[in-house]
Design a protein around this motif. Structure first.
Motif, mmCIF file in Angstrom:
data_model
loop_
_atom_site.group_PDB
_atom_site.id
_atom_site.type_symbol
_atom_site.label_atom_id
_atom_site.label_comp_id
_atom_site.label_asym_id
_atom_site.label_seq_id
_atom_site.Cartn_x
_atom_site.Cartn_y
_atom_site.Cartn_z
ATOM 1 N N SER A 288 0.709 -1.125 -0.137
ATOM 2 C CA SER A 288 -0.118 0.169 0.099
ATOM 3 C C SER A 288 0.685 1.350 -0.007
ATOM 4 C CB SER A 288 -0.920 -0.141 1.204
ATOM 5 O OG SER A 288 -1.758 -0.954 1.168
ATOM 6 N N TYR A 289 0.216 2.266 -0.749
ATOM 7 C CA TYR A 289 1.301 3.406 -0.693
ATOM 8 C C TYR A 289 0.080 4.515 0.196
ATOM 9 C CZ TYR A 289 4.384 1.841 -4.166
ATOM 10 O OH TYR A 289 5.398 1.219 -4.690
ATOM 11 N N ARG A 290 0.559 5.140 1.214
ATOM 12 C CA ARG A 290 -0.333 5.738 1.981
ATOM 13 C C ARG A 290 -1.668 5.166 2.170
ATOM 14 N NH1 ARG A 290 1.277 9.451 -1.932
ATOM 15 N NH2 ARG A 290 3.283 9.888 -1.832
ATOM 16 N N ALA A 291 -1.772 4.191 2.529
ATOM 17 C CA ALA A 291 -2.924 3.283 2.927
ATOM 18 C C ALA A 291 -3.754 3.010 1.778
ATOM 19 C CB ALA A 291 -3.944 4.135 3.917
ATOM 20 N N ARG A 292 -3.246 3.399 0.532
ATOM 21 C CA ARG A 292 -3.865 2.794 -0.670
ATOM 22 C C ARG A 292 -3.442 1.770 -1.245
ATOM 23 N NH1 ARG A 292 -4.183 3.500 -6.422
ATOM 24 N NH2 ARG A 292 -2.138 4.691 -6.340
ATOM 25 N N PRO A 293 -4.046 0.609 -1.309
ATOM 26 C CA PRO A 293 -3.687 -0.812 -1.633
ATOM 27 C C PRO A 293 -3.352 -0.816 -2.978
ATOM 28 C CG PRO A 293 -5.790 -0.946 -1.142
ATOM 29 C CD PRO A 293 -5.613 0.389 -0.628
ATOM 30 N N VAL A 294 -2.082 -1.184 -3.701
ATOM 31 C CA VAL A 294 -1.684 -1.345 -4.817
ATOM 32 C C VAL A 294 -1.739 -2.872 -5.321
ATOM 33 C CG1 VAL A 294 -0.081 -0.931 -6.547
ATOM 34 C CG2 VAL A 294 -0.632 0.738 -5.206
ATOM 35 N N LEU A 295 -0.974 -3.720 -4.376
ATOM 36 C CA LEU A 295 -1.006 -5.087 -4.698
ATOM 37 C C LEU A 295 -1.649 -5.552 -3.316
ATOM 38 C CD1 LEU A 295 2.670 -5.667 -5.309
ATOM 39 C CD2 LEU A 295 0.838 -5.131 -6.901
ATOM 40 N N GLY B 32 -0.556 -5.617 -17.573
ATOM 41 C CA GLY B 32 -1.185 -4.822 -16.612
ATOM 42 C C GLY B 32 -1.478 -3.657 -17.334
ATOM 43 N N THR B 33 -2.613 -2.864 -16.947
ATOM 44 C CA THR B 33 -2.730 -1.507 -17.506
ATOM 45 C C THR B 33 -1.587 -0.653 -16.657
ATOM 46 O OG1 THR B 33 -4.513 -1.390 -15.746
ATOM 47 C CG2 THR B 33 -5.180 -1.914 -18.126
ATOM 48 N N ASN B 34 -1.619 0.717 -17.246
ATOM 49 C CA ASN B 34 -0.802 1.666 -16.763
ATOM 50 C C ASN B 34 -1.170 1.889 -15.025
ATOM 51 O OD1 ASN B 34 -0.532 3.423 -19.519
ATOM 52 N ND2 ASN B 34 1.001 2.520 -18.830
ATOM 53 N N GLY B 35 -0.594 1.825 -14.228
ATOM 54 C CA GLY B 35 -0.694 2.017 -12.880
ATOM 55 C C GLY B 35 -1.351 0.947 -12.021
ATOM 56 N N SER B 36 -1.222 -0.329 -12.677
ATOM 57 C CA SER B 36 -1.893 -1.465 -11.977
ATOM 58 C C SER B 36 -0.968 -2.212 -11.024
ATOM 59 C CB SER B 36 -2.234 -2.547 -13.157
ATOM 60 O OG SER B 36 -1.149 -3.072 -14.001
ATOM 61 N N GLY B 37 0.290 -1.585 -10.976
ATOM 62 C CA GLY B 37 1.296 -2.088 -10.059
ATOM 63 C C GLY B 37 2.370 -2.986 -10.179
ATOM 64 N N LYS B 38 2.554 -3.140 -11.663
ATOM 65 C CA LYS B 38 3.730 -3.805 -12.129
ATOM 66 C C LYS B 38 5.020 -3.546 -11.772
ATOM 67 C CE LYS B 38 2.682 -2.838 -16.444
ATOM 68 N NZ LYS B 38 1.603 -1.655 -16.238
ATOM 69 N N SER B 39 5.299 -2.255 -11.993
ATOM 70 C CA SER B 39 6.698 -1.869 -11.294
ATOM 71 C C SER B 39 6.597 -1.950 -9.620
ATOM 72 C CB SER B 39 6.981 -0.286 -11.760
ATOM 73 O OG SER B 39 6.781 -0.003 -12.927
ATOM 74 N N THR B 40 5.769 -1.903 -9.123
ATOM 75 C CA THR B 40 5.881 -2.018 -7.557
ATOM 76 C C THR B 40 6.245 -3.495 -7.450
ATOM 77 O OG1 THR B 40 4.157 -0.321 -7.315
ATOM 78 C CG2 THR B 40 4.002 -2.059 -5.681
ATOM 79 N N LEU B 41 5.507 -4.426 -8.113
ATOM 80 C CA LEU B 41 5.620 -5.805 -7.841
ATOM 81 C C LEU B 41 7.159 -6.133 -8.472
ATOM 82 C CD1 LEU B 41 5.030 -8.864 -7.596
ATOM 83 C CD2 LEU B 41 3.684 -8.711 -9.778
ATOM 84 N N LEU B 42 7.663 -5.443 -9.396
ATOM 85 C CA LEU B 42 8.838 -5.988 -9.835
ATOM 86 C C LEU B 42 9.779 -5.554 -8.743
ATOM 87 C CD1 LEU B 42 9.432 -5.713 -13.776
ATOM 88 C CD2 LEU B 42 8.514 -7.731 -12.122
ATOM 89 N N ARG B 43 9.668 -4.342 -8.020
ATOM 90 C CA ARG B 43 10.703 -3.940 -7.201
ATOM 91 C C ARG B 43 10.872 -4.676 -5.975
ATOM 92 N NH1 ARG B 43 9.091 1.518 -8.740
ATOM 93 N NH2 ARG B 43 7.497 1.513 -7.076
ATOM 94 N N ILE B 44 9.514 -5.232 -5.754
ATOM 95 C CA ILE B 44 9.680 -6.132 -4.474
ATOM 96 C C ILE B 44 10.189 -7.288 -4.672
ATOM 97 C CG2 ILE B 44 8.070 -7.550 -3.098
ATOM 98 C CD1 ILE B 44 6.010 -5.218 -3.238
HETATM 99 N N1 ATP Z 1 6.660 5.486 -4.333
HETATM 100 C C1 ATP Z 1 5.325 5.438 -4.337
HETATM 101 N N2 ATP Z 1 4.732 6.268 -3.649
HETATM 102 C C2 ATP Z 1 3.128 6.499 -3.856
HETATM 103 N N3 ATP Z 1 2.337 5.892 -4.720
HETATM 104 C C3 ATP Z 1 3.185 5.320 -5.493
HETATM 105 C C4 ATP Z 1 4.695 4.835 -5.530
HETATM 106 N N4 ATP Z 1 5.090 4.120 -6.511
HETATM 107 C C5 ATP Z 1 3.821 3.674 -7.132
HETATM 108 N N5 ATP Z 1 2.802 4.381 -6.707
HETATM 109 C C6 ATP Z 1 1.574 4.207 -7.089
HETATM 110 O O1 ATP Z 1 1.064 2.664 -7.156
HETATM 111 C C7 ATP Z 1 0.305 2.926 -8.259
HETATM 112 C C8 ATP Z 1 0.885 1.739 -9.106
HETATM 113 O O2 ATP Z 1 2.260 2.027 -9.709
HETATM 114 P P1 ATP Z 1 3.467 1.128 -10.592
HETATM 115 O O3 ATP Z 1 4.197 2.284 -10.958
HETATM 116 O O4 ATP Z 1 3.650 0.306 -9.831
HETATM 117 O O5 ATP Z 1 2.328 0.790 -11.615
HETATM 118 P P2 ATP Z 1 2.582 0.200 -13.355
HETATM 119 O O6 ATP Z 1 1.593 -0.896 -13.403
HETATM 120 O O7 ATP Z 1 4.047 -0.265 -13.286
HETATM 121 O O8 ATP Z 1 2.426 1.464 -14.222
HETATM 122 P P3 ATP Z 1 2.704 1.699 -15.634
HETATM 123 O O9 ATP Z 1 2.597 0.661 -16.664
HETATM 124 O O10 ATP Z 1 2.163 3.248 -15.873
HETATM 125 O O11 ATP Z 1 4.289 1.868 -15.602
HETATM 126 C C9 ATP Z 1 0.263 3.973 -8.906
HETATM 127 O O12 ATP Z 1 -1.118 4.296 -8.841
HETATM 128 C C10 ATP Z 1 1.262 4.846 -8.420
HETATM 129 O O13 ATP Z 1 0.733 6.069 -8.632
#
Ligand code: ATP
Length: 269
Positions: free
Chosen positions: A11-18, A35-47
């Motif tokens: 979660s980022y600031r209590a907003r769940p992404v994964l 996954g679509t833009n903002g679906s959390g792919k980069s977040t998942l890869l960093r983990i």
């Molecule tokens: N460090 C962070 N702090 C706050 N919110 C974040 C942070 N990193 C990502 N987010 C939010 O988490 C959500 C998922 O972001 P993420 O970059 O993982 O998605 P994505 O699927 O890789 O998107 P894209 O295809 O556009 O690259 C987005 O709403 C983004 O704004």
């Protein structure tokens, strides 16, 4: 098993992404995540790469990992070769090995301007090549690639495909993301779709797309191979298996239909 995530949440600031991602990667396996833009792919890869901590769930496995971020920061005056050589030394290579390997990867990806080009002068695609080289230098057991094809020209995309195949044959686990629906590069890729914070298995047979047609000859679209549903409105809306998309479009054009849209959203059945 090289690396495993179980019930991973973020979660980022209590907003769940994964919300509960299970992903197990084994040696020599190539895994694609769409996954679509903002679906959390980069977040998942960093983990997955061990660069970010999950808010919940567990991770296991500590492979030697190479990671290519979606945007490679390259604002320094240092040349591509010096930068990579330094990274190589930090990861334990000798000075000579580090320079040799860096040079080899830059040559393979055909860095425009050559290895002595300053990082800050690189175009997006060329910076991406340096990003790939830095991830490959250490001889990773797990290679994590965030939208690696974006910004690369056709020749380099094909080199990257070959590199991935070679590494996988050699036992490296490769995980990549791509927002395109038809990103799965063949049968050897285990594909997933990240939706609502969870991973769903995705294979070419199950993936669907939407095609909007206008006018043209009447046809029995509902009975056609690959067409899963038909909706009649101002335009004809077909839900089509991605595997049959090109053949359906070809037939539509032959029937003089205007193709109004081909929806790149991936569905899954
Ligand atoms: N460090 C962070 N702090 C706050 N919110 C974040 C942070 N990193 C990502 N987010 C939010 O988490 C959500 C998922 O972001 P993420 O970059 O993982 O998605 P994505 O699927 O890789 O998107 P894209 O295809 O556009 O690259 C987005 O709403 C983004 O704004």
């Amino acid at each position: 098993m090289v690396r495993e995530l179980v019930g991973v949440a973020k979660s980022y600031r209590a907003r769940p992404v994964l919300r509960g991602v299970d992903l197990s990667v084994t040696a020599g396996e190539v895994v694609g995540i769409a996954g679509t833009n903002g679906s959390g792919k980069s977040t998942l890869l960093r983990i997955l790469a061990g660069l970010s901590r999950p808010s919940g769930g567990t991770t296991s496995g500590k492979p030697r990992t190479g990671y290519v971020p979606d945007r490679f920061p390259a604002r320094q005056r240092m040349s591509a070769l010096s930068y990579l050589s330094r990274l190589g030394r930090i990861s334990g290579l000798s000075k000579a090995d580090s320079r040799r390997r860096a040079g080899e990867w830059l040559e393979r990806f055909a860095l425009t301007g050559g290895p002595d080009t300053p990082l800050r002068d690189l175009s997006k695609g060329n910076a991406q090549k340096v990003g790939l080289a830095q991830a490959l230098l250490c001889g990773p057991e797990l290679l994590v690639l965030d939208e690696p094809w974006s910004g690369l020209d056709a020749g380099t995309r094909s080199v990257l495909n070959d590199v991935i195949d070679e590494l996988a044959l050699d036992g490296t686990a490769v995980v990549f993301t791509d927002h395109r629906p038809d990103f799965a590069r063949g049968e050897s890729v285990r594909s997933h779709l990240l939706v609502d914070g969870r991973l769903q298995p995705l294979d070419a047979e199950a993936a669907t797309c939407r095609i909007l047609l206008r006018g043209g000859e009447d046809a029995d679209w509902a009975g056609r191979r690959g067409v899963l549903s038909v909706r009649h409105g101002d335009d004809l809306e077909l839900e089509v298996a991605v595997a049959e998309r090109e053949s359906v479009l070809f037939e539509a054009v032959q029937r003089c239909c205007a193709v109004i849209a081909v929806d790149s959203e991936v569905g899954s059945r």
